[in-house]
Design a protein around this motif. Sequence first.
Motif, PDB file in Angstrom:
ATOM      1  N   GLY A 187      73.010  61.766  82.330  1.00 12.58           N
ATOM      2  CA  GLY A 187      73.714  60.671  81.673  1.00 12.58           C
ATOM      3  C   GLY A 187      75.145  60.581  82.167  1.00 12.58           C
ATOM      4  N   ASP A 188      75.683  59.380  82.195  1.00 16.96           N
ATOM      5  CA  ASP A 188      77.052  59.173  82.673  1.00 16.96           C
ATOM      6  C   ASP A 188      78.063  59.078  81.536  1.00 16.96           C
ATOM      7  OD1 ASP A 188      76.712  58.852  85.660  1.00 16.96           O
ATOM      8  OD2 ASP A 188      75.262  57.387  84.936  1.00 16.96           O
ATOM      9  N   ASP A 189      77.591  58.786  80.334  1.00 15.73           N
ATOM     10  CA  ASP A 189      78.487  58.717  79.185  1.00 15.73           C
ATOM     11  C   ASP A 189      77.635  58.779  77.924  1.00 15.73           C
ATOM     12  OD1 ASP A 189      80.776  58.567  77.688  1.00 15.73           O
ATOM     13  OD2 ASP A 189      81.497  56.698  78.556  1.00 15.73           O
ATOM     14  N   TYR A 190      78.288  58.974  76.786  1.00 15.49           N
ATOM     15  CA  TYR A 190      77.590  59.109  75.506  1.00 15.49           C
ATOM     16  C   TYR A 190      78.351  58.302  74.467  1.00 15.49           C
ATOM     17  CZ  TYR A 190      74.913  61.520  71.830  1.00 15.49           C
ATOM     18  OH  TYR A 190      74.066  61.821  70.780  1.00 15.49           O
ATOM     19  N   ILE A 191      77.696  57.329  73.878  1.00 11.30           N
ATOM     20  CA  ILE A 191      78.324  56.429  72.911  1.00 11.30           C
ATOM     21  C   ILE A 191      77.609  56.590  71.570  1.00 11.30           C
ATOM     22  CG2 ILE A 191      78.845  54.030  72.354  1.00 11.30           C
ATOM     23  CD1 ILE A 191      78.578  53.546  75.471  1.00 11.30           C
ATOM     24  N   GLN A 192      78.379  56.909  70.544  1.00 11.37           N
ATOM     25  CA  GLN A 192      77.773  57.192  69.249  1.00 11.37           C
ATOM     26  C   GLN A 192      77.581  55.922  68.429  1.00 11.37           C
ATOM     27  OE1 GLN A 192      79.775  60.278  67.043  1.00 11.37           O
ATOM     28  NE2 GLN A 192      78.578  59.919  65.193  1.00 11.37           N
ATOM     29  N   LYS A 193      76.416  55.821  67.784  1.00 12.48           N
ATOM     30  CA  LYS A 193      76.160  54.764  66.813  1.00 12.48           C
ATOM     31  C   LYS A 193      76.764  55.166  65.474  1.00 12.48           C
ATOM     32  CE  LYS A 193      71.596  53.348  68.615  1.00 12.48           C
ATOM     33  NZ  LYS A 193      70.168  53.285  68.255  1.00 12.48           N
ATOM     34  N   PRO A 194      77.174  54.223  64.628  1.00  9.58           N
ATOM     35  CA  PRO A 194      77.159  52.788  64.907  1.00  9.58           C
ATOM     36  C   PRO A 194      78.312  52.413  65.829  1.00  9.58           C
ATOM     37  CG  PRO A 194      78.117  53.205  62.759  1.00  9.58           C
ATOM     38  CD  PRO A 194      77.629  54.529  63.263  1.00  9.58           C
ATOM     39  N   TYR A 195      78.045  51.540  66.777  1.00  9.53           N
ATOM     40  CA  TYR A 195      79.086  51.118  67.701  1.00  9.53           C
ATOM     41  C   TYR A 195      79.489  49.674  67.405  1.00  9.53           C
ATOM     42  CZ  TYR A 195      74.777  49.503  70.027  1.00  9.53           C
ATOM     43  OH  TYR A 195      73.556  48.949  70.305  1.00  9.53           O
ATOM     44  N   THR A 196      80.691  49.342  67.820  1.00 16.69           N
ATOM     45  CA  THR A 196      81.163  47.962  67.729  1.00 16.69           C
ATOM     46  C   THR A 196      80.725  47.227  68.981  1.00 16.69           C
ATOM     47  OG1 THR A 196      83.108  48.673  66.473  1.00 16.69           O
ATOM     48  CG2 THR A 196      83.198  46.486  67.477  1.00 16.69           C
ATOM     49  N   LEU A 197      80.062  46.100  68.817  1.00 17.85           N
ATOM     50  CA  LEU A 197      79.519  45.384  69.973  1.00 17.85           C
ATOM     51  C   LEU A 197      80.601  45.037  70.991  1.00 17.85           C
ATOM     52  CD1 LEU A 197      76.887  43.000  68.330  1.00 17.85           C
ATOM     53  CD2 LEU A 197      76.445  44.958  69.819  1.00 17.85           C
ATOM     54  N   SER A 198      81.774  44.688  70.528  1.00 17.32           N
ATOM     55  CA  SER A 198      82.843  44.313  71.459  1.00 17.32           C
ATOM     56  C   SER A 198      83.295  45.503  72.295  1.00 17.32           C
ATOM     57  CB  SER A 198      84.030  43.735  70.696  1.00 17.32           C
ATOM     58  OG  SER A 198      84.534  44.654  69.748  1.00 17.32           O
ATOM     59  N   VAL A 199      83.367  46.688  71.671  1.00 18.72           N
ATOM     60  CA  VAL A 199      83.765  47.887  72.413  1.00 18.72           C
ATOM     61  C   VAL A 199      82.673  48.295  73.399  1.00 18.72           C
ATOM     62  CG1 VAL A 199      84.299  50.344  72.206  1.00 18.72           C
ATOM     63  CG2 VAL A 199      85.282  48.711  70.584  1.00 18.72           C
ATOM     64  N   LEU A 245      64.406  47.706  67.056  1.00 16.48           N
ATOM     65  CA  LEU A 245      64.212  46.372  67.616  1.00 16.48           C
ATOM     66  C   LEU A 245      65.352  45.418  67.278  1.00 16.48           C
ATOM     67  CD1 LEU A 245      62.544  44.238  69.064  1.00 16.48           C
ATOM     68  CD2 LEU A 245      61.243  43.902  66.946  1.00 16.48           C
ATOM     69  N   ALA A 246      65.745  45.372  66.010  1.00 16.10           N
ATOM     70  CA  ALA A 246      66.784  44.426  65.605  1.00 16.10           C
ATOM     71  C   ALA A 246      68.105  44.704  66.311  1.00 16.10           C
ATOM     72  CB  ALA A 246      66.966  44.487  64.094  1.00 16.10           C
ATOM     73  N   LEU A 247      68.454  45.989  66.432  1.00 16.97           N
ATOM     74  CA  LEU A 247      69.714  46.351  67.083  1.00 16.97           C
ATOM     75  C   LEU A 247      69.662  46.047  68.579  1.00 16.97           C
ATOM     76  CD1 LEU A 247      72.508  47.608  66.956  1.00 16.97           C
ATOM     77  CD2 LEU A 247      71.442  49.865  67.237  1.00 16.97           C
ATOM     78  N   ALA A 248      68.528  46.371  69.215  1.00 16.22           N
ATOM     79  CA  ALA A 248      68.380  46.102  70.647  1.00 16.22           C
ATOM     80  C   ALA A 248      68.470  44.607  70.928  1.00 16.22           C
ATOM     81  CB  ALA A 248      67.049  46.659  71.154  1.00 16.22           C
ATOM     82  N   GLU A 249      67.809  43.828  70.083  1.00 18.97           N
ATOM     83  CA  GLU A 249      67.806  42.376  70.268  1.00 18.97           C
ATOM     84  C   GLU A 249      69.200  41.795  70.047  1.00 18.97           C
ATOM     85  OE1 GLU A 249      65.060  38.589  68.885  1.00 18.97           O
ATOM     86  OE2 GLU A 249      65.216  40.340  67.577  1.00 18.97           O
TER      87      GLU A 249
END
Length: 227
Positions: free
Chosen positions: A96-108, A12-16
Motif C-alpha cells: 500500500g502507498d498510503d492509509y486513510i482512516q474512515k470516516p473520511y471527508t470526501l473533499s479531503v 455499497l452506499a459509501l462506494a457509490e
Amino acid sequence: MQYDCLIVDDELALAETTSEYFNMFDVRSAYVTSAVECEQFLQQHEVAIILLDINLGHTSGFDLCKKLRLTTQIPILFISARSSDDDVLIALNIGGDDYIQKPYTLSVLLAKVKAVLKRYGNQVASTEIIQFGNVVIDCNLCRVRVNDIEIKLKTLEYRLLCYLAKNKNRVIPKKELFQEVWGDSITSDGTLNVHIRHLREKIEENANAPQYICTVWGTGYVLEDQN
C-alpha cells in the motif's frame, strides 16, 4: 476504458457516493464491492489509482493488495475504519502507498487522490543518470541498479529515492518529502518511515547501519554521497 480511480469497498452506499462525488469533480471513477469484481474490472479497464478497503466481505483487502502487487505498481491507497498501528504497518508493508482512516471527508479524500494523479500524470521522461556509491538510477527507464543488479521498487519508493538522490547531501525536512513525493502535507510519519525502511533494505549493505539514507532526528532525512 481508462479510469482515474477505482474504489473497492463492500459498503455499497459509501462506494457509490464516493464515486459520484469524484466524477462531479472530473476524476473519472468507478466502484466495485468485492475482490473478484476488482480483478475482473482491471482485466477490462485501465486504472490510475485504487482506493482499497481492508474488509471486503469474505475476503481481505490485504490479500487482494498482495495479489495485485504481483502484476501492477498502480498506487494503492487503503481506506478503512480500522485504526490500529498494526493495520497501518501491514497495509504499507504489503504494497500500500498510503492509509486513510474512515470516516473520511470526501473533499479531503478527493484532494489526496488528485495530488497522486497529478504527480504520476506529470512524470516526464529524462535522460538523467544519478549515481551515488554503488547505486545507479536511470531516470529515463525508471530503473535502479545496486552493484549492477536491478532492484524492484514500488512507485512511491522510486519517487522517494529519486527526490533524495536529486537533493543529495542536503537535509530534507519531512514536510518537504510529504509535499514533493506524496503530493500533500498530511501524509503520516509512519508512512514515510516505512518507505524509508524499505529503501534501506533494498539499497543499503546494512539497513540497520545505513550508509546512504541517514536520519536527521527531529528534522528529516539526507542522502549522503561522499564521492
